[in-house]
Design an enzyme around this catalytic site. Sequence first.
Site, PDB file in Angstrom:
ATOM      1  N   GLY A 172       0.994  -1.028  -0.150  1.00 53.27           N
ATOM      2  CA  GLY A 172       0.115   0.009   0.092  1.00 53.27           C
ATOM      3  C   GLY A 172       0.822   1.294   0.027  1.00 53.27           C
ATOM      4  O   GLY A 172       0.775   2.216  -0.945  1.00 53.27           O
ATOM      5  N   HIS A 173       1.880   1.193   0.894  1.00 52.78           N
ATOM      6  CA  HIS A 173       2.960   2.425   1.006  1.00 52.78           C
ATOM      7  C   HIS A 173       3.420   2.650  -0.315  1.00 52.78           C
ATOM      8  O   HIS A 173       3.687   3.773  -1.004  1.00 52.78           O
ATOM      9  CB  HIS A 173       3.810   2.314   2.025  1.00 52.78           C
ATOM     10  CG  HIS A 173       3.292   2.235   3.620  1.00 52.78           C
ATOM     11  ND1 HIS A 173       3.492   1.152   4.334  1.00 52.78           N
ATOM     12  CD2 HIS A 173       2.493   3.294   4.310  1.00 52.78           C
ATOM     13  CE1 HIS A 173       2.749   1.382   5.457  1.00 52.78           C
ATOM     14  NE2 HIS A 173       2.516   2.566   5.383  1.00 52.78           N
TER      15      HIS A 173
HETATM   16  P1  AMP Z   1       0.724   4.550   7.852  1.00 52.18           P
HETATM   17  O1  AMP Z   1       2.201   4.214   7.732  1.00 52.18           O
HETATM   18  O2  AMP Z   1      -0.301   3.591   8.424  1.00 52.18           O
HETATM   19  O3  AMP Z   1       0.640   6.095   8.586  1.00 52.18           O
HETATM   20  O4  AMP Z   1       0.271   4.880   6.435  1.00 52.18           O
HETATM   21  C1  AMP Z   1       1.103   6.065   5.658  1.00 52.18           C
HETATM   22  C2  AMP Z   1      -0.004   6.336   4.439  1.00 52.18           C
HETATM   23  O5  AMP Z   1       0.008   4.851   3.528  1.00 52.18           O
HETATM   24  C3  AMP Z   1      -1.170   6.774   4.699  1.00 52.18           C
HETATM   25  O6  AMP Z   1      -1.615   7.689   3.880  1.00 52.18           O
HETATM   26  C4  AMP Z   1      -2.140   5.731   4.482  1.00 52.18           C
HETATM   27  O7  AMP Z   1      -3.349   6.229   4.208  1.00 52.18           O
HETATM   28  C5  AMP Z   1      -1.372   4.976   3.221  1.00 52.18           C
HETATM   29  N1  AMP Z   1      -1.745   3.554   3.525  1.00 52.18           N
HETATM   30  C6  AMP Z   1      -1.817   2.585   4.614  1.00 52.18           C
HETATM   31  N2  AMP Z   1      -2.403   1.448   3.993  1.00 52.18           N
HETATM   32  C7  AMP Z   1      -2.594   1.529   2.680  1.00 52.18           C
HETATM   33  C8  AMP Z   1      -3.227   0.737   1.640  1.00 52.18           C
HETATM   34  N3  AMP Z   1      -3.669  -0.665   1.965  1.00 52.18           N
HETATM   35  N4  AMP Z   1      -3.435   1.073   0.430  1.00 52.18           N
HETATM   36  C9  AMP Z   1      -2.963   2.358   0.104  1.00 52.18           C
HETATM   37  N5  AMP Z   1      -2.554   3.338   1.000  1.00 52.18           N
HETATM   38  C10 AMP Z   1      -2.330   2.938   2.198  1.00 52.18           C
END
Ligand code: AMP
Length: 284
Positions: free
Chosen positions: A27-28
Amino acid sequence: MIEIGKNHIKNNNTIGFIPTMGALHKGHLSLIQKARKENDVVIVSIFINPKQFDNKQDLKKYPHDIKRDKALIGAGADYLLTPTNNEMYPSGFQTSIGVGDHTHDLEGKYRPGHFEGMATVVCKLLSICKPTRAYLGLKDYQQYIIVSQMVKDLHINTKIVGCPTIRETSGLALSSRNMRLSAQDKDYAAHIYQTLFAASVRINNGEMHPQRVEEYVTNNLKKIPTTKVEYVATRSLSLKKMKKINQDIIILVALSVGSVRLIDNIIVPFQKNRRSLIHLDNIV
Ligand code: AMP
């Protein structure tokens, strides 16, 4: 910490920025790839922001593996920003960003202080990196809406780009927290998206009542073993409550599966020629 910004980046190059808390997954990486395509320079930050954890145990258990993250980012990013807590919040730090109505709504209601902490750190990171565009996942939809509002309200010169949720083939949204799910709970968690998808089909078949959608989703999520549902909400894309579904909508859910708290959502575009849904339970 290096201060990266337009002063460091030559020739008016465009900068794409991806704020993360590490424990990177596909996702990231999808955000990094999109930023790579659309900008000259790509900056990723990894910072587990203590101010956005309402629950100290959750902070303690949050996965981190900087070596693996660095390898994953590879050639995708030009700069990796990994500030320390002291650099971000030196003693005497005072300021924080308020998020208005979001303070007590959806995630704001269940995670007191979470969005204020998130908005404050994102504001700081945008000040440090001065990106042309910042890439946020729509999986954290309320976060995306809050950051979009913040840059507008505070005249921050960055375009916020919302990116689609990347899922496993089972439908489970990728999340750093999934690492903490047992194999069994991971199978259970796949039902979250399956339920959201089934609800979207009902809407496309003519369901017009947000409350009936919420009941349907809640009842189905409750059937998944080991889960505890926190909220199910059917909202407009600006997160307003609605009496009737007559526009594009989003269904948002938060629940725990075992001891892991997960959120997910589905956007359901409005289709004018929806077939009317026959409610079997209304037939006597
Ligand atoms: P985090 O590390 O969880 O704070 O996420 C960092 C970024 O990655 C944020 O903008 C999240 O919305 C995005 N993100 C997390 N999981 C996913 C995913 N499965 N698909 C797309 N973007 C994601």
